[in-house]
Design a protein around this motif. Structure first.
Motif, PDB file in Angstrom:
ATOM      1  N   GLY A   1      -6.815  46.997  21.999  1.00  0.00           N
ATOM      2  CA  GLY A   1      -6.621  47.079  20.774  1.00  0.00           C
ATOM      3  C   GLY A   1      -7.270  45.600  19.785  1.00  0.00           C
ATOM      4  O   GLY A   1      -7.998  44.744  20.436  1.00  0.00           O
ATOM      5  N   GLY A   2      -7.292  45.547  18.485  1.00  0.00           N
ATOM      6  CA  GLY A   2      -7.955  44.590  17.868  1.00  0.00           C
ATOM      7  C   GLY A   2      -7.158  43.296  17.980  1.00  0.00           C
ATOM      8  O   GLY A   2      -5.799  43.253  18.064  1.00  0.00           O
ATOM      9  N   SER A   3      -7.524  42.088  17.571  1.00  0.00           N
ATOM     10  CA  SER A   3      -6.841  40.820  17.785  1.00  0.00           C
ATOM     11  C   SER A   3      -6.108  40.767  16.546  1.00  0.00           C
ATOM     12  O   SER A   3      -6.452  41.376  15.465  1.00  0.00           O
ATOM     13  N   GLY A   4      -4.947  40.064  16.725  1.00  0.00           N
ATOM     14  CA  GLY A   4      -4.194  39.645  15.533  1.00  0.00           C
ATOM     15  C   GLY A   4      -4.686  38.664  14.842  1.00  0.00           C
ATOM     16  O   GLY A   4      -5.341  37.702  15.551  1.00  0.00           O
ATOM     17  N   SER A   5      -4.944  38.531  13.573  1.00  0.00           N
ATOM     18  CA  SER A   5      -5.168  37.535  12.906  1.00  0.00           C
ATOM     19  C   SER A   5      -4.409  36.536  12.518  1.00  0.00           C
ATOM     20  O   SER A   5      -3.103  36.518  12.677  1.00  0.00           O
ATOM     21  N   SER A   6      -4.992  35.281  12.201  1.00  0.00           N
ATOM     22  CA  SER A   6      -4.222  34.017  12.043  1.00  0.00           C
ATOM     23  C   SER A   6      -3.429  33.909  10.877  1.00  0.00           C
ATOM     24  O   SER A   6      -4.035  34.653   9.711  1.00  0.00           O
ATOM     25  N   GLY A   7      -2.225  33.676  10.874  1.00  0.00           N
ATOM     26  CA  GLY A   7      -1.481  33.673   9.632  1.00  0.00           C
ATOM     27  C   GLY A   7      -2.083  32.450   8.599  1.00  0.00           C
ATOM     28  O   GLY A   7      -2.938  31.579   8.913  1.00  0.00           O
ATOM     29  N   SER A   8      -1.654  32.416   7.288  1.00  0.00           N
ATOM     30  CA  SER A   8      -2.312  31.495   6.473  1.00  0.00           C
ATOM     31  C   SER A   8      -1.967  30.340   6.979  1.00  0.00           C
ATOM     32  O   SER A   8      -0.728  30.061   7.123  1.00  0.00           O
ATOM     33  N   GLY A   9      -3.268  29.464   7.261  1.00  0.00           N
ATOM     34  CA  GLY A   9      -2.778  28.099   7.566  1.00  0.00           C
ATOM     35  C   GLY A   9      -2.522  28.292   8.977  1.00  0.00           C
ATOM     36  O   GLY A   9      -2.104  27.017   9.808  1.00  0.00           O
ATOM     37  N   GLY A  10      -2.628  29.152   9.849  1.00  0.00           N
ATOM     38  CA  GLY A  10      -2.206  29.373  11.321  1.00  0.00           C
ATOM     39  C   GLY A  10      -3.309  28.443  12.172  1.00  0.00           C
ATOM     40  O   GLY A  10      -4.223  28.116  11.746  1.00  0.00           O
ATOM     41  N   VAL A  11      -2.737  28.106  13.192  1.00  0.00           N
ATOM     42  CA  VAL A  11      -3.696  27.397  13.957  1.00  0.00           C
ATOM     43  C   VAL A  11      -4.398  28.052  15.441  1.00  0.00           C
ATOM     44  O   VAL A  11      -5.220  27.630  15.864  1.00  0.00           O
ATOM     45  N   SER A  12      -3.774  29.603  15.437  1.00  0.00           N
ATOM     46  CA  SER A  12      -4.642  30.234  16.385  1.00  0.00           C
ATOM     47  C   SER A  12      -4.616  31.718  15.750  1.00  0.00           C
ATOM     48  O   SER A  12      -3.614  31.948  15.270  1.00  0.00           O
ATOM     49  N   ALA A  13      -5.715  32.540  16.234  1.00  0.00           N
ATOM     50  CA  ALA A  13      -5.692  34.015  16.127  1.00  0.00           C
ATOM     51  C   ALA A  13      -4.894  34.444  17.260  1.00  0.00           C
ATOM     52  O   ALA A  13      -4.343  34.076  18.379  1.00  0.00           O
ATOM     53  N   GLY A  14      -4.243  35.791  17.032  1.00  0.00           N
ATOM     54  CA  GLY A  14      -3.443  36.699  17.740  1.00  0.00           C
ATOM     55  C   GLY A  14      -4.490  37.256  19.090  1.00  0.00           C
ATOM     56  O   GLY A  14      -5.769  37.073  18.850  1.00  0.00           O
ATOM     57  N   SER A  15      -3.859  37.580  20.189  1.00  0.00           N
ATOM     58  CA  SER A  15      -4.756  38.125  21.227  1.00  0.00           C
ATOM     59  C   SER A  15      -4.983  39.791  20.999  1.00  0.00           C
ATOM     60  O   SER A  15      -4.255  40.118  20.090  1.00  0.00           O
ATOM     61  N   SER A  16      -5.902  40.214  21.840  1.00  0.00           N
ATOM     62  CA  SER A  16      -6.170  41.712  21.684  1.00  0.00           C
ATOM     63  C   SER A  16      -5.023  42.546  22.336  1.00  0.00           C
ATOM     64  O   SER A  16      -4.154  42.015  22.981  1.00  0.00           O
ATOM     65  N   GLY A  17      -4.902  43.540  21.547  1.00  0.00           N
ATOM     66  CA  GLY A  17      -3.793  44.591  21.834  1.00  0.00           C
ATOM     67  C   GLY A  17      -4.390  45.158  23.115  1.00  0.00           C
ATOM     68  O   GLY A  17      -5.629  45.187  23.482  1.00  0.00           O
ATOM     69  N   ALA A  18      -3.140  45.918  23.795  1.00  0.00           N
ATOM     70  CA  ALA A  18      -3.591  46.760  25.221  1.00  0.00           C
ATOM     71  C   ALA A  18      -4.405  47.880  24.644  1.00  0.00           C
ATOM     72  O   ALA A  18      -4.297  48.388  23.522  1.00  0.00           O
ATOM     73  N   GLY A  19      -5.143  48.205  25.768  1.00  0.00           N
ATOM     74  CA  GLY A  19      -6.105  49.630  25.621  1.00  0.00           C
ATOM     75  C   GLY A  19      -5.464  50.936  25.397  1.00  0.00           C
ATOM     76  O   GLY A  19      -4.166  50.851  26.080  1.00  0.00           O
ATOM     77  N   GLY A  20      -5.608  51.858  24.764  1.00  0.00           N
ATOM     78  CA  GLY A  20      -5.085  53.125  24.626  1.00  0.00           C
ATOM     79  C   GLY A  20      -5.234  53.976  26.043  1.00  0.00           C
ATOM     80  O   GLY A  20      -5.987  53.568  26.732  1.00  0.00           O
ATOM     81  N   VAL A  21      -4.189  54.904  26.346  1.00  0.00           N
ATOM     82  CA  VAL A  21      -4.498  55.745  27.488  1.00  0.00           C
ATOM     83  C   VAL A  21      -5.510  56.788  27.236  1.00  0.00           C
ATOM     84  O   VAL A  21      -5.483  57.552  26.348  1.00  0.00           O
ATOM     85  N   ALA A  22      -6.748  56.858  28.299  1.00  0.00           N
ATOM     86  CA  ALA A  22      -7.462  57.863  28.159  1.00  0.00           C
ATOM     87  C   ALA A  22      -7.060  59.421  28.031  1.00  0.00           C
ATOM     88  O   ALA A  22      -6.009  59.517  28.872  1.00  0.00           O
ATOM     89  N   GLY A  23      -7.638  60.098  27.346  1.00  0.00           N
ATOM     90  CA  GLY A  23      -7.024  61.396  26.996  1.00  0.00           C
ATOM     91  C   GLY A  23      -5.810  61.706  26.639  1.00  0.00           C
ATOM     92  O   GLY A  23      -5.227  62.556  26.801  1.00  0.00           O
ATOM     93  N   SER A  24      -5.129  60.454  26.025  1.00  0.00           N
ATOM     94  CA  SER A  24      -3.690  60.558  25.264  1.00  0.00           C
ATOM     95  C   SER A  24      -4.274  60.270  23.843  1.00  0.00           C
ATOM     96  O   SER A  24      -5.222  59.700  23.528  1.00  0.00           O
ATOM     97  N   THR A  25      -3.181  60.869  23.257  1.00  0.00           N
ATOM     98  CA  THR A  25      -3.202  60.573  21.614  1.00  0.00           C
ATOM     99  C   THR A  25      -2.439  59.356  21.529  1.00  0.00           C
ATOM    100  O   THR A  25      -2.241  59.038  20.350  1.00  0.00           O
ATOM    101  N   THR A  26      -1.776  58.621  22.449  1.00  0.00           N
ATOM    102  CA  THR A  26      -1.022  57.284  22.052  1.00  0.00           C
ATOM    103  C   THR A  26      -2.003  56.044  21.846  1.00  0.00           C
ATOM    104  O   THR A  26      -2.989  55.793  22.778  1.00  0.00           O
ATOM    105  N   ALA A  27      -1.842  55.661  20.808  1.00  0.00           N
ATOM    106  CA  ALA A  27      -2.569  54.456  20.341  1.00  0.00           C
ATOM    107  C   ALA A  27      -2.294  53.113  21.204  1.00  0.00           C
ATOM    108  O   ALA A  27      -1.322  53.124  22.132  1.00  0.00           O
ATOM    109  N   GLY A  28      -3.341  52.336  21.488  1.00  0.00           N
ATOM    110  CA  GLY A  28      -3.295  51.086  22.125  1.00  0.00           C
ATOM    111  C   GLY A  28      -2.198  50.188  21.517  1.00  0.00           C
ATOM    112  O   GLY A  28      -2.211  50.244  20.012  1.00  0.00           O
ATOM    113  N   GLY A  29      -1.839  49.201  22.049  1.00  0.00           N
ATOM    114  CA  GLY A  29      -0.861  48.155  21.336  1.00  0.00           C
ATOM    115  C   GLY A  29      -1.428  47.238  20.577  1.00  0.00           C
ATOM    116  O   GLY A  29      -2.599  46.932  20.873  1.00  0.00           O
TER     117      GLY A  29
END
Length: 258
Positions: free
Chosen positions: A96-124
């Motif tokens: 999944g994509g990284s979470g962006s930093s809030g306005s004036g935030g001190v760090s960006a978010g971490s990447s989301g979990a990957g989706g399951v191959a062959g599934s229509t469930t999105a990554g977190g």
């Protein structure tokens, strides 16, 4: 055989003794039997069966759908910046994509979990970044307690965690100003997860911020344990706030209970 003696006239005849003949048995000659002929060999081995046909390959799964990005959440009380939004969900099989930093935030978010191959469930989505804290006024003991200890330290350092943490806030219990100030100014044993004992320190040495362990813990790289406040959603105090606390200590801790 026994002979029969004749009867002489006037005399006694003597019978002769016949000798029986002994027969000799003939020796038979054994005949030689002839062995039978050798039987013919059996029929040759049967032919092997034909190889089986391989099965067909299964169909590939469909790609997962992309999750939507999270919304930005509210910040800490008195904070000028909120936590960042969560990152977008990943396409199936990718992160999944990284979470962006809030306005004036001190760090960006971490990447989301990957989706399951062959599934229509999105990554977190990714975890949001940490928002920055606002500058806090500290010119008296009351402001230190309300603006810093109660606002930023109560989650871990309240009476709810007495016995495992230094108590700096009442929490759900009670904590008098006199008891709090005694805790700040007496010599206490210090420890950290990586160091069961860091020796003894004094949090506040009135008139000497450079000797006060509280100032050391609020800055980067303390000699014992990590920087405070701590936690993935708990940003450090601003440099201005730390300077305000140091100035209060150097001024002789105005407003402290006497």
């Amino acid at each position: 055989g026994t002979g029969t003696g004749g009867t002489g006239t006037g005399g006694t005849g003597t019978g002769g003794t016949g000798t029986g003949g002994t027969g000799t048995g003939g020796t038979g000659t054994g005949g030689t039997g002839t062995g039978g002929t050798t039987g013919e060999g059996g029929a040759p081995a049967g032919a092997g069966g034909e190889a089986g046909i391989g099965g067909e390959g299964g169909e590939s799964g469909e790609a997962g759908m992309t999750g939507s990005g999270g919304l930005s959440t509210g910040g800490f009380a008195g904070s000028s910046a909120g936590h960042s939004g969560a990152g977008a969900g990943g396409v199936a099989g990718t992160a999944g994509g990284s979470g962006s930093s809030g306005s004036g935030g001190v760090s960006a978010g971490s990447s989301g979990a990957g989706g399951v191959a062959g599934s229509t469930t999105a990554g977190g989505g990714g975890v949001g970044g940490i928002g920055s804290d606002s500058d806090r006024t500290v010119t008296t003991f009351a402001e230190l307690r309300t603006n810093v200890f109660d606002a930023r330290c109560a989650t871990c350092h309240s009476t709810n965690n007495a016995g495992t943490k230094v108590v700096l806030s009442a929490g759900t219990g009670t904590l008098s100003d006199a008891t709090l100030f005694t805790t700040l100014t007496e010599t206490i044993a210090t420890s950290a997860p990586s160091a069961p004992s860091c020796g003894t320190e004094t949090l506040v040495v009135s008139g000497h911020a450079d000797q006060s362990f509280l100032i050391e813990k609020l800055n980067l790289g303390p000699s014992c344990g990590g920087r405070m406040p701590a936690g993935s959603t708990n940003p450090p105090l601003t440099d201005t706030t730390i300077s305000n606390i140091a100035a209060w200590i150097n001024a002789g801790t105005p407003g402290a209970p006497g």
